[in-house]
Each structure stands twice: as C-alpha cells, then as structure tokens.
Design an enzyme around this catalytic site. Structure first.
Site, short mmCIF file in Angstrom:
data_model
loop_
_atom_site.label_atom_id
_atom_site.label_comp_id
_atom_site.label_asym_id
_atom_site.label_seq_id
_atom_site.Cartn_x
_atom_site.Cartn_y
_atom_site.Cartn_z
N GLU A 107 1.19 -1.31 -0.63
CA GLU A 107 0.04 0.28 -0.11
C GLU A 107 0.94 1.10 0.27
O GLU A 107 0.70 1.83 -0.45
CB GLU A 107 -1.54 -0.09 1.24
N ASP B 200 3.90 2.12 -1.33
CA ASP B 200 4.90 1.99 -2.05
C ASP B 200 3.89 2.31 -3.71
O ASP B 200 4.20 3.52 -4.35
CB ASP B 200 4.94 0.36 -2.86
N SER C 209 27.10 22.99 25.04
CA SER C 209 27.72 21.30 25.36
C SER C 209 26.84 21.52 26.79
O SER C 209 26.82 21.86 27.32
CB SER C 209 29.08 22.02 25.23
N LEU C 210 27.43 20.00 27.65
CA LEU C 210 27.69 19.85 28.65
C LEU C 210 29.07 19.69 29.08
O LEU C 210 29.58 19.05 28.76
CB LEU C 210 26.68 18.19 28.57
N GLU D 12 18.30 10.74 31.38
CA GLU D 12 18.68 10.29 29.25
C GLU D 12 20.06 9.19 29.44
O GLU D 12 20.65 9.78 29.80
CB GLU D 12 18.85 11.52 28.62
N LYS E 193 23.31 8.89 26.60
CA LYS E 193 23.78 10.44 25.58
C LYS E 193 23.57 9.86 24.78
O LYS E 193 24.66 8.80 24.24
CB LYS E 193 25.03 10.16 26.40
N ASP F 259 25.43 8.81 21.58
CA ASP F 259 26.38 8.97 20.15
C ASP F 259 25.83 8.94 19.06
O ASP F 259 26.79 8.53 17.76
CB ASP F 259 28.10 8.18 20.25
N GLU G 74 19.32 14.58 18.13
CA GLU G 74 21.07 13.93 18.18
C GLU G 74 20.46 13.47 16.94
O GLU G 74 19.46 11.90 16.83
CB GLU G 74 21.85 12.53 19.18
N TYR H 176 15.91 15.77 22.09
CA TYR H 176 15.65 15.62 23.12
C TYR H 176 16.12 17.15 24.24
O TYR H 176 15.87 17.73 25.54
CB TYR H 176 17.13 14.97 24.02
N LYS I 192 19.92 15.40 33.52
CA LYS I 192 19.01 17.09 33.86
C LYS I 192 17.67 17.82 35.07
O LYS I 192 17.19 16.17 35.50
CB LYS I 192 18.62 17.70 32.69
N LYS J 13 29.70 10.53 31.19
CA LYS J 13 30.54 9.70 30.32
C LYS J 13 31.42 8.54 30.78
O LYS J 13 32.42 7.65 32.04
CB LYS J 13 32.07 10.40 29.92
N CYS K 74 64.79 -19.22 23.57
CA CYS K 74 64.66 -18.36 24.80
C CYS K 74 65.20 -16.94 24.62
O CYS K 74 66.71 -17.09 24.73
CB CYS K 74 64.69 -19.79 25.51
N CYS L 65 67.23 -17.79 28.09
CA CYS L 65 68.43 -19.55 28.16
C CYS L 65 69.18 -19.60 26.83
O CYS L 65 69.73 -20.69 25.98
CB CYS L 65 67.80 -20.18 29.04
N CYS M 107 59.99 -22.58 25.64
CA CYS M 107 61.80 -23.15 26.22
C CYS M 107 61.16 -24.53 26.72
O CYS M 107 60.93 -24.46 27.69
CB CYS M 107 62.47 -21.88 27.33
N CYS N 64 66.20 -23.12 32.90
CA CYS N 64 66.07 -21.50 32.33
C CYS N 64 65.62 -20.95 33.77
O CYS N 64 64.95 -21.02 34.38
CB CYS N 64 64.91 -21.63 31.32
S1 IVH Z 1 20.98 17.93 26.65
C1 IVH Z 1 21.88 21.99 27.31
N1 IVH Z 1 21.20 15.72 26.20
O1 IVH Z 1 25.79 15.39 24.17
C2 IVH Z 1 21.41 20.41 27.03
N2 IVH Z 1 22.54 16.23 24.53
O2 IVH Z 1 28.61 16.41 25.30
C3 IVH Z 1 22.27 20.17 25.96
N3 IVH Z 1 24.06 14.71 23.16
O3 IVH Z 1 25.97 18.48 22.40
C4 IVH Z 1 22.05 18.63 24.93
N4 IVH Z 1 22.18 12.76 23.50
O4 IVH Z 1 25.45 16.30 20.97
C5 IVH Z 1 21.31 15.89 25.77
N5 IVH Z 1 19.99 12.99 25.71
C6 IVH Z 1 20.67 14.60 25.03
C7 IVH Z 1 21.93 13.60 24.72
C8 IVH Z 1 22.51 15.14 23.98
C9 IVH Z 1 23.64 12.88 23.03
C10 IVH Z 1 24.88 15.67 22.89
C11 IVH Z 1 24.81 16.07 22.26
C12 IVH Z 1 25.44 17.52 23.19
C13 IVH Z 1 26.55 16.21 23.94
C14 IVH Z 1 27.50 17.49 24.34
#
Ligand code: IVH
Length: 657
Positions: free
Chosen positions: A34, A36, A81-82, A109, A111, A113, A166, A218, A282, A306, A400, A403, A416, A421
């Site tokens: 459907e 397609d 960033s965090l 949450e 994180k 990658d 992300e 997020y 958070k 981390k 060896c 020895c 050996c 030895c």
């Molecule tokens: S919150 C102000 N939540 O991690 C809040 N970041 O090292 C900003 N990331 O730049 C980010 N999972 O690219 C948040 N559940 C998550 C995340 C997340 C991955 C990344 C994101 C951020 C980096 C910080």
C-alpha cells in the site's frame, strides 16, 4: 488515477502518517505494498506538476536536493555543550552543588553518540535543520535532514517551534555500510558517530538518504512559548507532536536513583541498537534550571556522565618476548603509555604468533588496546591508515630470550623446554608464593627474583630453608630485622595451609586452582592422591584425561620433593569444611562487579563451603548472580535470562545467617 492537488495533498498526509507510524512508533498500519502504491502515485503527480511540489513532500526523503555549499546559520539561542563527570564521586558533587540552590528531581537520559541538530518548524512544517557548529553558528543541512525518516516533515499541530536532538546511525546500519565499503575496497568508517557526521555533511542529499540515519529529540529551547513547566513534560509534548523521543528516559527523585539508572545502562548499553557514550542528567524543573543558570559553555543544571573508554589508541613501540612458568614464550607489546579505565598501560599481551599475524600487527603501528575481561590489556586492532612506512614486520622468536634454548612449538604456542631456564624457575617460585597458592605474604616478584639471583632460592624447597640465613638476610639492603622476621613468620604460617593451596602451588601441568580443590576434596590427603591411578582419577567429575595423566606423571617424578616438604612440617591434608546451607547447596553462582566488604576469592570460598559452586559465566544453569559495584555484562545477561540477582548486602545477610 486522479491527478489533482487535493489528491496530492491527501497522499502526502497518508504517507507522512505512515512514515511516523513505521519509524517513530514502530507500529505500521499500512502494508509495504500500500505504501509503495501511494508513493508511486505521488511521484507521478509531482512529475506531471513540478510546480505543485511541496517542501514537506515525503518524496524528499529519498534525497535528490543538491546544494553547492553549506549556508551558515546563527542559532536563535546558543547550542550549548554539557559538562562531564566520570565517576560516582563527581556525580554526587554535581548533586551537592545543585542542592545548595534548589531541591531537584532529575531526568536521566541516554547520551546518544551522534551529532546534535536543531530543527525549525513553521506552522508545523519543517523549514530548517542545522548542525551545532561552534554552538553560535552552525550549518544549514535541511536537504539532508529531510531524508531522515524519524524526523517529521509535518507536525501534528501547525505551530512554530524549534527542537533539538541527536542524529545518529544504528549499529546495524553502520556495520552494513562498512561491509559495502569493504567490498568496494573503500576506507572503513571508524564508528557510527563519524559515519553519521560524514553523512549529514554531504552536499548531495541522495547520500544521506542512502545512509538511513535516525534522530532522537531531547531538548525544547523555548518551553515558555507553550506553557511547559518541566523538562519531562516537554519530552511528552514533543512526542505528541510526532517527534521520536527516546523511550528509556526516566524521571527520578534523587541522585541515588540517578546512580542506579547509570548502573543499569552501563550494563545494558550493549543490547541497544545504537551507541551511547554516557548518561545525561538534567534537573527537571525549568524554574530550577533558571536559578542554576549557565557557565559560558554549559548549563549548570545538567551534566553528562561519560562511560570509561573501553578501547584507546596508542603506539606499539616494540614487541618483546616473555617466558612464563610453563616455559611458554609470549609476544608482548611495549606501548606508549596511555590511560585506560583508570590505569596507565604500557604493556599488552599479543597472545601468540598467530594472533600477531592474523591481526597484521607491525612494530611502530598505532593500535587499539582494550582490557580483556577488564583485567589484562590486549591489542585488539591496528590502525593501518595511520602507517607511515617506517613500521617493521614482526618475527616470532626462535630461541628463549633468557637461556637461548631453541623453542619448541606445540599447537599455537612456543615453549622453552629447558628446565634449568632461570626465568621458568623464577616464575615457578613466584607462583608458589602467590595469593591463590601458598600465599606467603611479603614475597613480591622482585624479592623472589633477587633471592634467586643471590642463590638463596633455587627451588620451592628453599623457602623452608631460608631461616638458616636469617642473619645474612637481615644485612641485605632494604631489609632489616623486622621485615625478615615477618617473612620467616609468613613462611612458617604457610605450612598449615590446606592441601589445595599446596597442590596449586606445585605448578602441576593442567592443575589450576579449581582442579586443585577438586583433587584435595576427593583425596583429603596427599598420600591417597599420590596413590591414585589414572583410571581412578578420570572417574572423578571434572577430571579429564590430560589432568589425570599429568597428575600421575608429576607424582611419579617428584616424590622426593613431596617427602622433603613433609619433613619441613607442611600440612598435606584438606582442611575445608563443608557446611551445607539450603540457599547455597548444589547451586551455581556467578560473581560480577567489585564487592566492597570481602574479596571475590573470599566470597567464592564461602559459597563453596556452603555447598555451592562458582562459575565464571552466566547461562541458563546459573542459579544466582551476585552483583557488586560496576558489574560486567554478566549482569545484563542475568537480567535477560531472568536469573535471581543478589546485591552484596543480600549476599552478606544470607551468609551471616
Ligand atoms: S542535552 C543544553 N541530551 O551530548 C542541553 N545532549 O556532550 C544540551 N547528547 O552536544 C544537550 N544525547 O550532542 C543532551 N540526551 C541528550 C543527549 C545529548 C547526546 C549530545 C549532544 C550534546 C553533547 C554534549
């Protein structure tokens, strides 16, 4: 076929809804056929009337838009960033700082990658996707973002909104992509994050489309616009609009619960279909977030735990050969020192010749190293792309290194075979006094080696002759009355060890710690064991042909040593008591993680005294998994198999009973 704008709009709605149900909800309502059919119909209409093509048409998902260069965009609010934390102490410190200002609850949450993205919607329609860039200025990647099927082109409500999240590539798509690259002879991509980042930085959106990227949302930068008071509510709000929000997010009451969450996902990250590199914590309440504020780069109301790196890269400077107590000669990597999981590593095992050859390892290579079973570091792979032509080919030793006796090959290992030895003898002496054998405290490897070189220790018998040289030994540099007295006292104490320690310490081929215990328990004293025939030995559960043969051979050749040890007054009997306990008897236990009150060995001994067995891997046959701090993958396997789990406290309570 009806060709008019209404039908086109209807098809767009049908397909976008089907995409959402399929990719975000993981709950398709249309059949593939459907889907397609609708898609083909829409493509036809768009081909006949290109002037009607809408920006949010699902046909954009397959790519096709090509841009000449990336437009710079300035984020409406900086994309921050965090800060990072790496252990429990630092997590608790983060909490302490927050608690000076507010009484928080936390959202935990995964994180993800990947790479962060900002998505802008006007009247519910996706108008722009941008990378983070330096946080202030990013790049316009709208053409690629539109190909990501977990990003809605149209929202459930016609509102103006910015969301952040992300973009990532699943482990499976990453592996598939590398397979294809390999078959084409193209360079392999290092990890899913690089693969995702490389894909969104393509000018031709067909490439991004072919990579099957995904996205989790997020962050809602302007919650006030929607009257939303907490982060957790904002996630629900974004989910209701059609965004893909990670299902493993949890709202928790306090930092102990945060740590539990971290503990759980450290264990279970392997079973996720995408890679995570940590846990984001958070504070939930937006008013509290405002009180806590920001540093110049990061919010103070959030941080990222981390995960420790499981693998690191370093340079393999040389390959040297070491001789073990069995005479096996092993290639070892000498590394540029690096930190890995809390310790500095400068050596790693290369196992044997085949291992080095099969991994194409050369001297001078940049290599990835990992702690095997979290303990012994090993070289896992070579970064061939980092070669500069100065690398040297590995050649296995033929004599060896100590020895110079010609090595003999058995299976994949080289030995050996010289019983005189020096290194073999020293390693056997070290083994005799080691923790799981006679456990003579005070004899570090250096002291054993020095005493050997000085002529005080030539065989294990000499430990029990050392008292004769007491006065001489006291004069040695670094020794004194006290340390020599201690050493001699510990030697004396070792004489009353239970039989299995002596059996293990003798270094009989194939007789490890476990087998020593089985033999001691079955024969109770050494005389009965020395009289045991090969047939009798192999009739014992867990004693195979190789062990039986080796035991018989050892006692045939070494009766004098045993008699001599007896003459020094060594105990030659099994002293363990079997104290049967219902909760342990005949059950199989697996230990994982670090226990704080007792050592793993002590736990094992207690379990065995209570009638249980300890195994090293979890299977259906496991009765209970005992979990300490920072447990390994055994914990998640146990959870998956539904096996009983005791924490350390429960375990200690049961044994105290
Ligand atoms: S919150 C102000 N939540 O991690 C809040 N970041 O090292 C900003 N990331 O730049 C980010 N999972 O690219 C948040 N559940 C998550 C995340 C997340 C991955 C990344 C994101 C951020 C980096 C910080």
């Amino acid at each position: 076929m009806v060709i008019n704008m209404d039908r086109m709009n209807e098809l767009i709605e049908l397909i976008n809804q089907a995409n959402y149900e399929y990719y975000v909800l993981d709950n398709p309502t249309l059949t593939d056929q459907e889907y397609d059919r609708y898609m083909q119909e829409l493509i036809k209409i768009e081909q006949m009337h290109p002037e009607w093509i809408r920006n949010d048409s699902p046909t954009k998902r397959v790519g096709g838009d090509v841009i000449s260069k990336f437009k710079k965009i300035v984020h409406k609010k900086p994309m921050l960033s965090l800060s990072n934390v790496f252990n429990e102490e630092e997590i608790r410190l983060f909490d302490e700082k927050i608690k000076k200002e507010v009484i928080p609850n936390y959202v935990c949450e995964l994180k993800i990658d990947g790479l962060s993205v900002s998505l802008l919607y006007e009247k519910g329609k996706l108008i722009r996707g941008a990378t983070r860039g330096d946080g202030i200025t990013g790049e316009d990647i709208t053409h690629n973002v539109k190909t990501i099927k977990t990003i809605p082109l149209v929202l459930k409500k016609p509102i103006d909104i910015e969301v952040r999240g992300e973009i990532y590539m699943s482990k499976k798509n990453f592996d598939d992509l590398n397979q294809i690259r390999k078959s084409k002879g193209e360079e392999l991509l290092a990890n899913p994050r690089n693969a995702a980042a490389g894909s969104v930085r393509q000018l031709d959106s067909k490439i991004a489309a072919s990579r099957n990227l995904e996205c989790f949302i997020y962050h809602l930068p302007n919650p006030d616009d929607f009257g939303i008071k907490t982060h957790y509510e904002s996630l629900q709000f974004m989910k209701d609009l059609g965004f893909n929000v990670n299902p493993n997010i949890e709202l928790v009451e306090n930092i102990d619960e945060v740590i539990k969450y971290i503990f759980k996902w450290t264990e279970q990250r392997e079973i996720l279909p995408y890679e995570i590199d940590g846990i984001v914590i958070k504070t939930n309440d937006f008013k509290q977030q405002a009180i806590l504020g920001f540093t110049s780069k990061c919010p103070k109301w959030a941080t990222a735990y981390k995960f420790p790196a499981l693998e690191v890269l370093t340079k393999l400077k040389d390959i040297i050969f070491t001789v073990g107590r069995t005479g096996q000669v092993t290639p070892n990597a000498v590394l540029e020192p690096v930190r890995l999981m809390g310790s500095i590593i400068s050596r790693a095992t290369l196992h044997n010749e085949d291992y080095v050859l099969s991994k194409h390892i050369k001297i001078g290579d940049v290599v990835a190293i990992r702690k095997a079973g979290d303990v012994i570091p090993e070289v896992v792979s070579v970064k061939k792309e980092r070669r500069n032509g100065t690398e040297r080919t590995f050649v296995m030793a033929d004599v060896c290194p100590i020895c110079h006796t010609k090595l003999e090959k058995k299976d994949t290992a080289y030995y050996c075979v010289n019983d005189k030895c020096d290194k073999k003898i020293i390693e056997n002496l070290i083994h005799f006094v080691s923790r799981d054998a006679m456990y003579i405290e005070g004899f570090g490897e250096r002291i054993v080696e020095d005493f050997y070189n000085m002529g005080y220790l030539k065989s294990i018998l000499d430990f029990y002759e050392l008292a004769k040289y007491k006065e001489e030994l006291k004069e040695l540099e670094g020794f004194g009355d006290k340390s020599i007295n201690n050493l001699l006292e510990n030697i004396e104490k070792s004489k009353s060890n239970s039989l299995e320690r002596l059996l293990f310490g003798l270094g009989i081929r194939y007789v490890g710690k476990q087998t020593s215990k089985i033999l001691a328990k079955n024969y109770i004293n050494i005389d009965s064991l020395m009289n045991a025939s090969y047939e009798e030995l192999i009739s014992i559960k867990d004693i195979g042909e190789a062990i039986a043969k080796s035991v018989v051979e050892y006692f045939n050749n070494n009766q004098k040593i045993i008699e001599k040890l007896k003459s020094y007054g060594l105990n030659m009997s099994y002293l363990g008591k079997i104290n049967i306990n219902e909760e342990f008897n005949n059950k199989t236990f697996v230990l994982t993680g670090t226990l704080s009150e007792i050592t793993r060995n002590e736990a094992k001994e207690i379990i065995e005294q209570l009638g249980g067995h300890v195994s090293s891997s979890v299977s259906q046959k496991t009765s209970v998994v005992i979990v300490g701090e920072s447990p390994g993958s055994k914990y998640s396997t146990a959870l998956n198999l539904g096996i009983s789990i005791w924490n350390e406290e429960e375990f200690l309570n049961k044994i105290k009973k």
